[in-house]
Scaffold this motif. Sequence first.
Motif, PDB file in Angstrom:
ATOM      1  N   LYS A   1       0.835  -1.198   0.000  1.00 53.55           N
ATOM      2  CA  LYS A   1       0.000   0.000   0.000  1.00 53.55           C
ATOM      3  C   LYS A   1       0.871   1.249   0.000  1.00 53.55           C
ATOM      4  O   LYS A   1       1.854   1.334   0.734  1.00 53.55           O
ATOM      5  CB  LYS A   1      -0.913   0.009   1.223  1.00 53.55           C
ATOM      6  N   GLU A   2       0.492   2.206  -0.821  1.00 54.04           N
ATOM      7  CA  GLU A   2       1.176   3.486  -0.856  1.00 54.04           C
ATOM      8  C   GLU A   2       0.290   4.531  -0.188  1.00 54.04           C
ATOM      9  O   GLU A   2      -0.797   4.842  -0.663  1.00 54.04           O
ATOM     10  CB  GLU A   2       1.496   3.876  -2.294  1.00 54.04           C
TER      11      GLU A   2
ATOM     12  N   LYS B   1      -1.313   7.818   0.810  1.00 58.57           N
ATOM     13  CA  LYS B   1      -1.511   9.047   0.071  1.00 58.57           C
ATOM     14  C   LYS B   1      -1.074  10.233   0.918  1.00 58.57           C
ATOM     15  O   LYS B   1      -1.345  10.296   2.124  1.00 58.57           O
ATOM     16  CB  LYS B   1      -2.981   9.204  -0.331  1.00 58.57           C
TER      17      LYS B   1
ATOM     18  N   GLY C   1       5.490  -0.929   2.598  1.00 60.60           N
ATOM     19  CA  GLY C   1       4.662   0.029   1.885  1.00 60.60           C
ATOM     20  C   GLY C   1       5.439   1.277   1.571  1.00 60.60           C
ATOM     21  O   GLY C   1       6.661   1.325   1.734  1.00 60.60           O
ATOM     22  N   GLY C   2       4.755   2.311   1.108  1.00 61.75           N
ATOM     23  CA  GLY C   2       5.439   3.536   0.734  1.00 61.75           C
ATOM     24  C   GLY C   2       4.472   4.703   0.709  1.00 61.75           C
ATOM     25  O   GLY C   2       3.446   4.709   1.386  1.00 61.75           O
ATOM     26  N   PHE C   3       4.808   5.720  -0.124  1.00 66.07           N
ATOM     27  CA  PHE C   3       4.023   6.943  -0.206  1.00 66.07           C
ATOM     28  C   PHE C   3       3.647   7.229  -1.651  1.00 66.07           C
ATOM     29  O   PHE C   3       4.400   6.931  -2.575  1.00 66.07           O
ATOM     30  CB  PHE C   3       4.807   8.127   0.355  1.00 66.07           C
ATOM     31  N   PHE C   4       2.486   7.850  -1.823  1.00 68.09           N
ATOM     32  CA  PHE C   4       2.037   8.271  -3.149  1.00 68.09           C
ATOM     33  C   PHE C   4       1.615   9.732  -3.110  1.00 68.09           C
ATOM     34  O   PHE C   4       0.854  10.145  -2.255  1.00 68.09           O
ATOM     35  CB  PHE C   4       0.863   7.428  -3.644  1.00 68.09           C
TER      36      PHE C   4
ATOM     37  N   SER D   1       8.905  -4.260   0.457  1.00 66.58           N
ATOM     38  CA  SER D   1       7.643  -4.717  -0.136  1.00 66.58           C
ATOM     39  C   SER D   1       7.919  -5.749  -1.228  1.00 66.58           C
ATOM     40  O   SER D   1       7.020  -6.130  -1.965  1.00 66.58           O
ATOM     41  CB  SER D   1       6.870  -3.541  -0.735  1.00 66.58           C
TER      42      SER D   1
ATOM     43  N   PHE E   1       4.645  -1.728  -6.282  1.00 67.68           N
ATOM     44  CA  PHE E   1       4.864  -1.352  -4.898  1.00 67.68           C
ATOM     45  C   PHE E   1       6.129  -0.497  -4.828  1.00 67.68           C
ATOM     46  O   PHE E   1       7.243  -1.007  -4.797  1.00 67.68           O
ATOM     47  CB  PHE E   1       5.024  -2.581  -3.998  1.00 67.68           C
ATOM     48  N   ASP E   2       5.965   0.794  -4.801  1.00 68.48           N
ATOM     49  CA  ASP E   2       7.090   1.722  -4.776  1.00 68.48           C
ATOM     50  C   ASP E   2       7.326   2.251  -3.360  1.00 68.48           C
ATOM     51  O   ASP E   2       6.410   2.284  -2.539  1.00 68.48           O
ATOM     52  CB  ASP E   2       6.829   2.901  -5.705  1.00 68.48           C
TER      53      ASP E   2
ATOM     54  N   ILE F   1       8.499   5.558  -2.975  1.00 69.14           N
ATOM     55  CA  ILE F   1       7.918   6.895  -3.140  1.00 69.14           C
ATOM     56  C   ILE F   1       7.537   7.043  -4.607  1.00 69.14           C
ATOM     57  O   ILE F   1       8.383   6.926  -5.486  1.00 69.14           O
ATOM     58  CB  ILE F   1       8.908   8.013  -2.751  1.00 69.14           C
ATOM     59  N   GLN F   2       6.275   7.270  -4.861  1.00 71.35           N
ATOM     60  CA  GLN F   2       5.791   7.472  -6.232  1.00 71.35           C
ATOM     61  C   GLN F   2       5.039   8.784  -6.297  1.00 71.35           C
ATOM     62  O   GLN F   2       4.256   9.112  -5.411  1.00 71.35           O
ATOM     63  CB  GLN F   2       4.883   6.337  -6.684  1.00 71.35           C
TER      64      GLN F   2
END
Length: 702
Positions: free
Chosen positions: A123-124, A126, A145-148, A166, A178-179, A181-182
Amino acid sequence: MSETPARTRAKARHRRRRKILATGVPLALVAAGALAYGTDTGVFGPGSARAASAAGYTAPAWATAGADGFASVDALGQRGTYGGRDGETVTVRTQAELEKYATAEEPYVIVVAGTIRVAPVGKEIKVRSDKTIVGAGTSGQIVGGGFFLGTGVHNVIIRNLTIRDSYQGVWNDKEHDFDAIQMDGAHHVWIDHNDLRHMADGLIDVRKDSTYVTVSWNRLSDNNKTFGIGWTENVATDITVHHNWFRETEQRNPSTDNAAHAHLYNNYLEDVPGTGITSSYGNYARGRTSMVLENSYFQGVNNPVIKDATASLVQRGNVFSGTSGRNESGGTAFDPARFYAYTPDRAADVPGLVRAGAGPRTSIGVADAQQGGAAPKTATTKAATTLTVARDGTARYRTVQAAVDAVPAGNTSRVVIAVKPGTYRETVKVPSDKPHVTIQGTGTSRKQTVITYDNAAGTPKPDGSGTYGTSGSATVAVEADDFQARNLTIANDFDEAAHQSLDGHQAVALRTAADKVFLDGVIVTGDQDTLLLDTAAKDRLGRVYMRDSYVVGNVDFIFGRASAVIDRSVITLKKRWNGTSAGYVTAPSTPADRKGFLISRSVVDGDVAAGSFHLGRTWHAGGDAALDPQTTVRDTRLGAAIKSTPWSDMGGFSWKDDRFAEYRNSGPGAGAAGPDRPHLTDSQAAGQEIGDWLGGWVPTAS
């Protein structure tokens, strides 16, 4: 869903349009993005200031720091990049707390204290505009997970964090985006002093015309597709990349596609001999990129610098030690000093400087006693009540319905029903007097927790009182507002082939008849009439937001009168019970002057015959000529299964009298605008964004 009796449709009516704006949600979206927050000029306008944190608190230097490089340039209504320094400083220790503040309208400096394990994996989270997200010393970690950052998001700082793991076991993973930071269409972003590693896809993806970005002093390691920039036909991105350590990364170190100005300096790229990861290439200037590459150090890297014939790449002052293969330059570029001041270090000093200085620092994200700073206050999110379900008897409840039954009527705060992995063969109903319920699978995959049953419209009720009917066939029925579901599968496994004599094969997996329904990371699967998105009554609003999910079916399998958004999801087309390929994705029955269905930034495809599926047909439930069904499909990849004339009549009503349209779709199933395939104009599309559908509601995980 049953077809309405044949009936001649009245002539087309003049329809009034209603535009509903969602606070903080922009009116511009791009393909393959996610729910975006903020506007180009900021929530409060350029130069506006918010009250600082609590009285007597003096923010330490790291909480007020601003970016250098292109992120420092005044443009697009934003004066440099300084994150949430005009807002309050809070400390978070859980995913719920992090998401609460990252998605808030107000500016915040968000301090991540300790390890937050993201569920579901991949999950990224938001992030809205005007945020600083910073790790507390070296302890702040985001795992799994990361950030979008979506379209229009701006003025964001991500610093001093470890974001990792991830990875799903496939090195060149094509299935899991699954990034760490995107960003899709964001601007003024500073990524600094992070440790990014071992993700399923990119460590950093700067995509879809994101611009005014600086990436500095990060460690990027143990990854395949490391750092992608651009990925658009537009030549729009301005980016600075300096003092980063790329170590044991195979490709995209970075790869820069159609960037207007890419300034790379003082980076250290290292491929260590004898390890399991071998570099494919280092810095890559693709398309019409204009790149300046200076005073960087390449150690043992294969093909350290490559460029397309159409790109411009100017090298100066770089050091290459033990490298082999392509090392290219050519064309003319730009002078970075025209945009901002900088002083590059000597290339020979870069390995020592970057090894010592890249990654999280103990001095960032903690109270600065020399400045008289107090510790940031701890987030005060009210803890949700959690009811745990396990079919093997290891929790208080064995069935999901038993846990729902335990929720008090009229409850006023969030109740999370945590369902352990397993298959739960039952029907579940969340009644209207039990709002604020979340049903969440606790496994590492949404496939591990399954709620399923096999009722169909024609299935006789056990008490002999008739059949269930379409809406009554639902495996899970949601009638309570503010409902959320995540990280699980909801299925209806009715066997059509075995019940051919049954009158009524509609078999609903999930029915919603409520407002503010948030479906996050779920699978909803069936055949005919899989997902019924309804409202509590004809005159009641029912908003649904589904993201990062899968919907599977074949005939009218997304239907109803709700105002629903399906975003960043996969809609999978399925053959009929007899192996034939034919079907309809949507069947909206939208009331006039309401929004219907919006499919955005998604994929519609499946293992079915080419040209066999319609995107939708117009459903006038009960022959109601006053309805005005609507489906918009935009910024979505359409597989070859989609017909060249994608909309269909139904029950004597013509789709051309209702609201069916596309915008900026791609893929083999996409087609040019025409009388049988209407496309929105740019101005029309500006009124058919996610914010217009949600009408002031900003879905937030809780």
